[in-house]
Design a protein around this motif. Structure first.
Motif, PDB file in Angstrom:
ATOM      1  N   TYR A   1       0.874  -1.181  -0.039  1.00 31.71           N
ATOM      2  CA  TYR A   1      -0.125   0.104   0.163  1.00 31.71           C
ATOM      3  C   TYR A   1       0.698   1.210  -0.223  1.00 31.71           C
ATOM      4  N   VAL A   2       0.373   2.218  -0.389  1.00 30.44           N
ATOM      5  CA  VAL A   2       0.945   3.498  -0.822  1.00 30.44           C
ATOM      6  C   VAL A   2       0.039   4.882  -0.031  1.00 30.44           C
ATOM      7  N   LEU A   3       0.749   5.514   0.836  1.00 30.92           N
ATOM      8  CA  LEU A   3       0.068   6.454   1.460  1.00 30.92           C
ATOM      9  C   LEU A   3       0.443   7.917   0.818  1.00 30.92           C
TER      10      LEU A   3
ATOM     11  N   LEU B   1      -6.368  -5.029  -4.105  1.00 31.40           N
ATOM     12  CA  LEU B   1      -5.959  -4.589  -5.487  1.00 31.40           C
ATOM     13  C   LEU B   1      -6.430  -3.432  -6.037  1.00 31.40           C
ATOM     14  N   ASP B   2      -7.404  -3.176  -6.589  1.00 31.44           N
ATOM     15  CA  ASP B   2      -7.719  -1.697  -6.843  1.00 31.44           C
ATOM     16  C   ASP B   2      -8.589  -1.232  -6.010  1.00 31.44           C
ATOM     17  N   PHE B   3      -7.894  -0.671  -4.792  1.00 31.00           N
ATOM     18  CA  PHE B   3      -8.227  -0.146  -3.678  1.00 31.00           C
ATOM     19  C   PHE B   3      -7.636   1.221  -3.572  1.00 31.00           C
ATOM     20  N   ILE B   4      -8.426   2.224  -3.209  1.00 30.56           N
ATOM     21  CA  ILE B   4      -8.066   3.761  -2.530  1.00 30.56           C
ATOM     22  C   ILE B   4      -9.120   3.989  -1.757  1.00 30.56           C
TER      23      ILE B   4
ATOM     24  N   SER C   1      -3.758   0.932  -2.839  1.00 28.91           N
ATOM     25  CA  SER C   1      -2.871  -0.367  -3.025  1.00 28.91           C
ATOM     26  C   SER C   1      -1.731  -0.177  -4.049  1.00 28.91           C
ATOM     27  N   GLY C   2      -0.357  -0.629  -3.806  1.00 28.58           N
ATOM     28  CA  GLY C   2       0.348  -0.528  -4.762  1.00 28.58           C
ATOM     29  C   GLY C   2       0.213  -0.869  -6.015  1.00 28.58           C
ATOM     30  N   SER C   3      -0.613  -1.927  -6.327  1.00 35.22           N
ATOM     31  CA  SER C   3      -1.036  -2.184  -7.752  1.00 35.22           C
ATOM     32  C   SER C   3      -1.901  -1.040  -8.375  1.00 35.22           C
ATOM     33  N   LEU C   4      -2.677  -0.271  -7.739  1.00 39.27           N
ATOM     34  CA  LEU C   4      -3.520   0.679  -8.302  1.00 39.27           C
ATOM     35  C   LEU C   4      -2.555   1.708  -8.497  1.00 39.27           C
TER      36      LEU C   4
END
Length: 338
Positions: A179-181, A207-210, A252-255
């Motif tokens: 995850y990225v903040l 996954l596609d999470f914000i 999420s990092g993937s997003l």
């Protein structure tokens, strides 16, 4: 009051005073937008074009901005693949504020058993005092090893470029972050609640999470001169897509990687959180609602139990953090169940 707290308060005060003097000087002198800071060590001809502050209608994310202070090995070694990567947007002159954050919510060891990495993202200092500020930044990074300097002027209108370039760093050097903040400096943050109640480290990765404070159907600001003025030539629609408010949101990092794939399809409008919302719409991703009243963008008076049940409070100054943090760290066992 112990010595560490005194030192932190002094650092924050000095940062505030220095920043105020800097702003007064800048208010009396407006540099041409093409003028580059005169530090001979890093501002060579190679970076001259990058030091510009483009017009609103000319902003573009080029995926070629340089990292002038960099830590490419931040996510390597025994603490690789962080669960949470904190990207803190900060100004070059905010030396004392960064120190307060390191000792409060930015402490990477605050959540036991969870790997957190923190980087303070800064741009180039304004031309006035550039050499002095750059020297301070270099010394600060030698001591703490947590600055990421990007190759363009640190201005509000360049904030979108700043965030995207920080995500580009993540894509290059920390692509396995769960995850990225993205977070600003003028907030109170509760990393424990964020990790344990929003991101759930013991569950499958989202996954596609914000998520954050979600704004829906907001109107573009059309008054010229306003901080958030949006020219119709840049965005012609009457409503913005859903987006998470800029003081702090987590994805999420993937997003984050997917956002970078579509970022070049739009002008890099200076309202950074709206730009991320445009990318989400292009990707067909909607923000996930957080538990109610956990991301507060309008401020709130400190309350021990209440603050243990939220993620973020905007408009929180470093002096306030120093005052409340020792109490916040005490047990919340007497509070209603979180």
């Amino acid at each position: 009051m112990n010595l560490m707290k005194c030192n932190l308060m002094l650092g924050a005060l000095l940062s505030t005073v220095f920043g105020g003097l800097l702003m007064l000087q800048l208010a009396s002198w407006t540099a041409p937008t093409h003028l580059k800071p005169p530090s001979p060590r890093i501002f060579s001809k190679k970076f001259e074009w990058q030091a510009q502050t483009p017009h609103l209608l000319d902003l573009a994310y080029l995926q070629s901005y340089s990292f002038l202070i960099n830590h490419p090995d931040k996510c390597e070694g025994p603490r690789a693949a962080p669960f949470l990567l904190m990207l803190v947007m900060t100004k070059p002159q905010d030396v004392g504020i960064r120190q307060v954050i390191r000792q409060t919510w930015g402490n990477e060891t605050l959540v036991p058993g969870v790997v957190i990495h923190r980087l303070f993202v800064v741009g180039l200092p304004q031309p006035l005092f550039a050499q002095e500020l750059q020297t301070l930044l270099d010394e600060e990074d030698r001591e703490h090893g947590d600055l990421l300097q990007v190759g363009f002027l640190d201005t509000y209108h360049n904030l979108t470029l700043k965030v995207l370039t920080a995500l580009e760093w993540m894509a290059q050097y920390c692509p396995t972050a769960h995850y990225v903040l993205k977070v600003d400096t003028d907030v109170f943050l509760n990393p424990s609640y964020l990790v344990q109640k929003i991101l759930w480290p013991n569950r499958s990765r989202q996954l596609d999470f914000i998520t954050g404070h979600i704004l829906s159907s907001t109107n573009p600001e059309r008054r010229q001169g306003h901080k958030w003025y949006m020219p119709p030539e840049l965005y012609s629609h009457d409503k913005y897509p859903d987006y998470c408010a800029g003081p702090g949101y987590v994805m999420s990092g993937s997003l984050a990687l997917r956002i970078l794939t579509v970022a070049q399809r739009f002008k890099a409008i200076h309202v950074e959180d709206v730009f991320v919302g445009l990318c989400l719409k292009e990707l067909g991703v909607k923000p996930t609602p957080a538990p109610p009243n956990t991301f507060l963008i309008f401020g709130r008076k400190y309350d021990h139990c209440a603050f243990h049940r939220l993620v973020l409070v905007h408009h929180f100054q470093p002096q306030e953090l120093l005052q409340i943090w020792p109490d916040f760290l005490t047990s919340n066992g007497a509070c209603p169940s979180v």
